[in-house]
Every structure is written in C-alpha cells, then in structure tokens.
Design an enzyme around this catalytic site. Sequence first.
Site, PDB file in Angstrom:
ATOM      1  N   ASP A 478     -21.278   3.892   2.547  1.00 26.56           N
ATOM      2  CA  ASP A 478     -22.191   4.590   3.479  1.00 26.56           C
ATOM      3  C   ASP A 478     -22.036   6.090   3.321  1.00 26.56           C
ATOM      4  OD1 ASP A 478     -24.110   4.896   5.500  1.00 26.56           O
ATOM      5  OD2 ASP A 478     -23.341   3.277   6.567  1.00 26.56           O
ATOM      6  N   ASP A 548     -32.113   1.103   8.087  1.00 22.89           N
ATOM      7  CA  ASP A 548     -31.417   0.541   9.448  1.00 22.89           C
ATOM      8  C   ASP A 548     -32.389  -0.209  10.365  1.00 22.89           C
ATOM      9  OD1 ASP A 548     -29.001   1.355   8.773  1.00 22.89           O
ATOM     10  OD2 ASP A 548     -28.946   3.106   9.995  1.00 22.89           O
TER      11      ASP A 548
HETATM   12  C1  GLA Z   1     -25.212   3.329   9.236  1.00 21.26           C
HETATM   13  C2  GLA Z   1     -25.311   2.086   8.281  1.00 21.26           C
HETATM   14  C3  GLA Z   1     -25.370   0.783   9.078  1.00 21.26           C
HETATM   15  C4  GLA Z   1     -23.866   0.866   9.619  1.00 21.26           C
HETATM   16  C5  GLA Z   1     -23.622   2.063  10.430  1.00 21.26           C
HETATM   17  C6  GLA Z   1     -21.937   1.955  10.880  1.00 21.26           C
HETATM   18  O1  GLA Z   1     -25.802   3.484  10.071  1.00 21.26           O
HETATM   19  O2  GLA Z   1     -26.707   2.319   7.924  1.00 21.26           O
HETATM   20  O3  GLA Z   1     -25.770  -0.417   8.507  1.00 21.26           O
HETATM   21  O4  GLA Z   1     -23.215   0.399   8.600  1.00 21.26           O
HETATM   22  O5  GLA Z   1     -23.742   3.129   9.688  1.00 21.26           O
HETATM   23  O6  GLA Z   1     -21.515   3.009  11.360  1.00 21.26           O
END
Ligand code: GLA
Length: 755
Positions: A478, A548
């Site tokens: 990420d 997301d």
């Molecule tokens: C980001 C990612 C999510 C999740 C969060 C965790 O927002 O896109 O899918 O993994 O971080 O903090």
Amino acid sequence: MGILFHEQAGIFKLDALDTSYIIGIFDDEKFVSHLYYGKRIIDSDVNYLYGPLVRVRPSVLPGQAGRIMDAIPFEYPTYGCGDYREHCLEVETIDGYHACDLRYESHKIYPGKPRLNGLPATFEKEEGDCNTLELICRDETLNLKVTLLYTTFEYLNVITRTVLITNENAAAIYLKRVLSGCLEFDHQNFDVLTLHGSWERECGPVRTLLRQGKVTTGSTRGESGPTDNPFLAVLDPAATEDTGEVFAMNLVYSGNFLGVAEGHHFRGSRLVMGINPVNFSWKLEQGESFTAPEIVMVYSGQGIGKMSRTFHDLYRNHLIRDVYPGTPRPILINNWEATYFGFTYEKLIEIAKEAAKCGIELFVLDDGWFGNRNDEMRGLGDWFVNEEKLPGGIRRLSEEINDLGMKFGLWIEPEMVSPDSELFRAHPDWAIQIPGRHRSLFRHQYVLDWSRKEVRDYIYDMIHHVLSNANVAYIKWDMNRTLTEPASASLPADRQGELCHRYVLGVYEIMGRLRDDFPSLLLENCSAGGSRFDPGVLYYSPQIWGSDDSDAIERIQIEMGASMCYPLSTIGAHVSAVPNHQTGRITSLETRGYVAMAGTFGYELDITRMSEAEKDAVRRQVDIYHKYNHIVKEGDLYRIGDPFENRDYACWMVVSKDKKEALVTYIQTHALPGYFGASRKLRLKGLTEEALYETTVISVSAEVRNEDVHSEGAQNSQKTYDSLTLSGSALMNAGYWMERLEGDYMGMMIYLKAK
Ligand code: GLA
C-alpha cells in the site's frame, strides 16, 4: 514488416501489424521530422510525405527562414531554437543557457527490445516479437547525445518509445525537462480522451474536443495519482467504442507525469508525454546518461474497444509477470472491511475457517499487525509483528491458516513512517522534508525518503525478515499518501529536483528485489485504492487494488474506466458487505459477485456473519470463478452498455481468444416500468458470425429483502431460464433478449459455448 531505412530518401518506416510510423531525415541539415502515424502503408517509397516541408524545410543556414521551426513536425522537439509548441527536451548549461538543437547522427536497427536501466518496460516474449530502432541525434554545441528508441511489435498495433540522454561534454549539464516522446498530426480534428477521478472514484473517462490550445493530464503528487491516469489519446470525433481511429499513449511510470494534447497555430496537433517537469531537474556529469520512462503507443482503427484490447494483450504478454500463469489466481478474503484495526487472533481464524469452508483460497491480513499499529495514528515503519495481538507471530498465524488449506497474505506500507514509531524516533531525518519548513501530515504519516539507499535497505531488510520467517504467498503493498515539501537530506542543492524521480526508482528497485527474492510471491499494489494504477506498477505486480470504493454499482464505472488500458485480470475487486461501507447502497450478493468477477475476485467482509444460504451463494460464486475465470483472465473484453452514458444498465462481455466461449455480464442499474420499454436486446460482440452458441444463464441476482440488509446479502433467485442455441450473427446483429429484472441493481451472467 519491422523497421526499414531508405537511405536515399532518408526515411525510416516502422511497421507494427497494421500500423506504420514514418520518420524523415532532411538530407542537408539532418533535422529529424515526423511524417506519418496511422494505418499501415504498404508503399516503401513514401518521400512524398514531406509535402510542403520540401519547400519550407527547417534550416539555420544564413539566408534561410529559421523561424519556420515552429511549423515543423519534429520527432523530438526541443526548447530554445524557435519551436514554441509543447517540447520534449529542455536543458540548462552550467552558465545558465537554455537551448538545444538536435540533428541526426547515426542509427541502429536490430531485432528484439533492450531493457531500460532501473525502469520497468514492456519486453519481447519470444524471439521475433519485436524490432528496435535507435536514432542517435546530437546537439553539437552541447555535445549532448540523444538516442531516440523505438520498438515495434510484430503482432500488435503497438510501438513503444523512450529516450536516452548522454552528456559527452566535459562540463555538467542540467536536464530541466525530458519527456519520453511526441506525436505529430497534420490536423486537429480530434477528441481527446483522458482518465480522471479522485480517491474512491478512479479512472473516469473524460472526452474533450481538441481546439487550438492544450488539454493536459498529469500529476505532481509523487505517484501517478487518482485524479489523472498516465493515459492520453486522441480520436476521430466520430469514433465510438467499435469504430474510428484512436491514437493512444500510456506511460510506463508511477511518479509525477505530464501528458499534453496541443492544437497548434498551424492547425496541426502534437501530443507529448513523460516525467512532469514541475520540480524536475537532473544533473548529468560528463559521460553520464539519463533514461526516460517508456511510452506505449497504440493505434486502433476500430474504436476505443480495440484500443483497450490491444493494451490488454500487450500488458498480459509483454509487461506482467504472472506468478499464476495459465491458471486462475487464488480467490482471497481480506479482513480490512470485516474488522478494520479491531481484529484479534481468534477473529482472524474464525474468518479464515468459514472462508476455507466456502472454497476461498487465500487469507489476507490487512493493516494493523505490526508495531503499535492499533489505529492509523501510529506504527508505520515498525515492521515487526505485534505479538500481543498475534501471539506466536506471523509464523504461527500463517501456519494455522495453511492448515486450513489456505494460502496466507499480508499487508505492508513500506514507503511510510508514522511520527509515533520507533523508526521515526530513531531517524527523523529519513522522512521527506524541507529543513525549517512545516512538514505536512497526511493520514497521520510521513513519506520516507526512498531516494536514499540506506533507508530502502533498512525497510527492505525488516520486510525480508518477516517474509523469510513465515509462509507468505501474497503481499498487498500500500501507499496511502502523496509527497509534500519534497526534499532529500542526502542531495546537494543542485540535485534537489532529482528527488521525485529518484523516489520512484527506489520504489522500483525494492519491488524488483522483492520479486527476485520471493519469485512465487503474488504482489498486489494499492495506493489508497487505485491511486497508483499504472503500467509501471504492473511490471512488478500483476494486480492492483482498483479502489477503496467497494460498492458494486460505483465499481462498474471504476473497473470499466480502468479497462480502457488495463486488463481485467489486473483490477483488484472484492465482494464487500451491505449496506456498503462507502455509499450505504444495498445490492444483492450475486450482483456484488458479478462486478468483483470482472476483476481479480475476492471477498472483503465478515464471512462469519453470513447466513448458511449466503455462504451457499458464496460457494456458487467460487464455483463460477473456477469454471469461467480463464475467459476473464485471457479473453477479449467488449464493453456493451456504456456505464458512463447509460443510467439504465451496464453490460460487458469477455470472449475467449478462440471465440468458442464467452461470458456476458449484465447489470440493470435502474429498473424501468412495464415490459417492452424495460426489456432490451443486447447486441453482443466479438463472436463468430457462423458459429452456433449454446447460451446459458449461469447466475441471476436475488432480490434483497428487508431482513437481509443487515447481513451480507440475499438468497438466490428461484426463477429458471432455458438455454438457447443461437448463431453468432443473431446474437451480434439482432441481439440477445434481456428481460426486465425485478428491481435496481439486479443482474445476470450468461455463458456462451460454441457447439
Ligand atoms: C488503504 C487501502 C485499504 C486498506 C487501508 C489500511 O486505504 O486502500 O484497502 O488496506 O489502507 O490502512
């Protein structure tokens, strides 16, 4: 086919499948001009393409009209010598002068495709796929060597471009702008197509009319970003999904980028793309070289759909290194939307147990397993397991998951550091910052200076340790914030403009090391959803979390938008709970499955809260995935109902390469009253006209009843549909009769099998 040089005419002809790209060298002063790009021309003697350029040729000789530089279609335009349109190259000498004038010096033509130093790029898969032209140009005054590299693909309408700049002068020089390439057209009768959006709304196509002036797309965020994707195309204003000419560029790069389509004052147009010149400067000492990222250029004579299919074929075969070639990737379940930070060891095991019983193959532990990371305020940078939460560590958890018959995966965000972390307390200068200036926090975190080798190595060693001590089959990498106050404590003043590019090179180096050290690891990238969804990342990780926003209806647009360039098999997509956590929308479990199956497919919900009937529905989805994923993964995508224009329904289909199988997905986004107005014929695409297809409805969305909405979905529909046998010509010309479904967001999946 391939690349030919007609010495007498001074013409290079590059052919890629049905495409020709023609470059001319003016015989006397050796300016390098662009003559043609488009549908293949079979003639090899194409001298006539110089047209009026024969009379108004560029010249700097005494008595010649040097001012017409501004009208010449250049292959690689430079700043400072009379071309005022968007240029590709700007240099600054140590005396502060800005001008560059490139002339042809020599060339090389050879089979294959060279690798790019430190950068991801498309590659030749089998001998004979590619041919390369290196056009070596020089600015005599600066003694600057500029090598333009072009590679043609024999069986795809693809030409890639990049540039290599070498300083052969004794004094250093500063590159202020190095774009990767340029396209010139003799008219501006075009629309411009770009992809824009935001966090949770990535990759929305935007079509604008080109006029005199500029349409731009770009990022200065340090990553390619959610607002603009590194994609830029011009197309015939009459072009549709299936007809008309399209000329597209996609940059194989994950940092600051710029793309410009310019309609200029001589009624022509120019497209440029490359690293964003904002806060970019690169010092080249004597003998040093700089390599620009690769541009992929796709030509389609059959509309936007064919452009997408060409990108998909290229990326699947010549960019992505799939760790599950020829088989479906494992169906995963991720605990993020199920628990967020509030998980316990026992809860994770409960989820994994239920998931295993449903046939889910990979359990992914998301954020919160390390350091003191109990919320988003702290812990990033401390990549050692939190044994209070996970006694026995990742090793014990992964072994227990493996014992359930599942693979185990883990989330990391290695480029970041929280102010409340052991790492930051020990090395506050490792975060990107400008001394004496406020350092901006986003999501309570800073970005580590990955231009510095010691920082990269330190983080990589920690992650390597975790991965070497447990059975980890998958990593979700990420990156949840952008770069601000960009400066590096390790760079001198005249190299601060190198930070953003060095940062990206550092990311590529570590992703490459991860791949090399753990070759069977499946890497899924993510950047707050799809904020770093680009071909550069795809070189290292075959899939990227699409957004997301996991709402099925929103996701149709996001996934179809991403599919403009990126194969469905690259778009991370999960079934999540209802009411959806981002939108509050309630959709049936089946509909959520259809949309997730147009991507990598997986689940991101608390499966322990599902009823037995819902878990049966999950088992059916798992079964559908295994039976039909090969079509989605390897086949040709045809978008049918445009989800951006049409509020009533969305429809797409994927056809296997041999056209013997197809999978149609239909989602009625807006139910209409009555029967006739609400039923419609879906004109399918990509089938064989003469073939007979057995057409079977394999799944229909169930109604979501009120009592279901606080659980994870609904029961499957009881209605049955008869299989039909219809010809490809009937299905494509007359269409498949789609009856009205009862309610918004209802959908179905139809499987076609040639007899
Ligand atoms: C980001 C990612 C999510 C999740 C969060 C965790 O927002 O896109 O899918 O993994 O971080 O903090």
